[in-house]
Design a protein around this motif. Structure first.
Motif, short mmCIF file in Angstrom:
data_model
loop_
_atom_site.label_atom_id
_atom_site.label_comp_id
_atom_site.label_asym_id
_atom_site.label_seq_id
_atom_site.Cartn_x
_atom_site.Cartn_y
_atom_site.Cartn_z
N SER A 83 10.09 -0.56 2.20
CA SER A 83 9.16 -1.44 1.50
C SER A 83 8.47 -0.73 0.35
O SER A 83 8.38 0.50 0.31
CB SER A 83 8.12 -1.98 2.48
N LEU B 135 3.64 -6.40 -2.26
CA LEU B 135 4.42 -5.89 -1.13
C LEU B 135 5.81 -6.51 -1.17
O LEU B 135 5.96 -7.73 -1.07
CB LEU B 135 3.73 -6.20 0.19
N THR C 247 10.01 -5.97 0.26
CA THR C 247 10.86 -5.36 1.28
C THR C 247 12.31 -5.40 0.84
O THR C 247 12.74 -6.37 0.20
CB THR C 247 10.70 -6.09 2.61
N GLN D 4 4.81 -0.89 -1.57
CA GLN D 4 3.43 -1.36 -1.61
C GLN D 4 2.79 -0.80 -2.87
O GLN D 4 2.75 0.42 -3.07
CB GLN D 4 2.66 -0.89 -0.36
N THR E 237 -2.60 -6.51 -3.62
CA THR E 237 -1.50 -5.61 -3.30
C THR E 237 -0.17 -6.33 -3.38
O THR E 237 0.00 -7.41 -2.81
CB THR E 237 -1.69 -5.00 -1.90
#
Lengths: 109, 117
Positions: free
Chosen positions: B83, B19, B21, B85, B17
């Motif tokens: 964020s 991720l 921000t 994802q 994954t």
């Protein structure tokens, strides 16, 4: 999948005028697509120039103008400067999502 | 003046994954006038809008069809950030990822190069 098409490349002389266009595979681009235009120079993030077809940001030079032209969104540069050499992208809204065009490489020569 | 500061890893393994921000200063992620977008750019796919989140009395999300089954964009009101994802990444997800504000895309993050390898 919706495709937005721009001229791959254009060349203009300093001081000249050039129009970049942005066409949609679904039909005419209208104000309801809120077309936007961006300039990108190497190593930099895209910079917004025009939004909602014709609106400019405070930093957008007056020589840039947005419009609708023959079923396409258009960006016209009048009195082109050497620093306008860059890649230009349009962005079109399709009710729930945005799609970028493939970009036009503008050469000032 | 709005500033967007991105953070997150530059290397992600396939099937894992991604991720990222985007921290906001000079505006609020909960603003009723703003939208918060993720965009990526790669040589093979060009610029690609991935999705956005925005608040209009409640939270809304919109995602690009190309990633809809794998993407989540979450607002974080306590940290004033949002964020990205992206699940089950493949090498095709290798790109420069940007966050950007608004429907006029007036402010952009600095970009994060993410390599899937």
């Amino acid at each position: 999948q919706t495709v937005v098409t721009q001229e791959p490349s254009l060349t203009v002389s300093p001081g000249g005028t050039v129009t970049l266009t942005c066409a949609s595979s679904t039909g005419a681009v209208t104000s309801g697509h809120y077309p936007a235009w961006f300039q990108q120079k190497p190593g930099q993030a895209p910079r917004a120039l025009v939004y909602s077809t014709t609106d400019k940001h405070s930093w957008t030079p007056a020589r840039f103008s947005g419009s609708l032209l023959g079923g396409k969104a258009a960006l016209t540069l009048s009195g082109v400067q050497p620093e306008d050499e860059a890649e230009y992208y349009c962005l079109v809204y399709y009710g729930g999502g945005w799609v970028f065009g493939g970009g036009t490489k503008l050469t000032v020569l | 003046q709005v500033r967007l500061q991105q953070s997150g890893p530059g290397l992600v393994k396939p099937s894992q994954t991604l991720l990222l921000t985007c921290a906001i200063s000079g505006d609020s992620v909960s603003s009723n006038n703003a939208c918060w977008n993720w965009i990526r750019q790669s040589p093979s796919r060009g610029l690609e809008w991935l999705g956005r989140t925005y608040y209009r009395s409640k939270w809304y999300n919109e995602y690009a069809v190309s990633v809809k089954s794998r993407i989540i964009i979450n607002p974080d009101t306590s940290e004033n950030q949002f964020s990205l994802q992206l699940n089950s990444v493949t090498p095709e997800d290798t790109a420069l990822y940007y966050c950007a504000r608004g429907i006029d895309f007036d402010s952009w993050g600095q970009g994060t190069l993410v390599t899937v390898s």
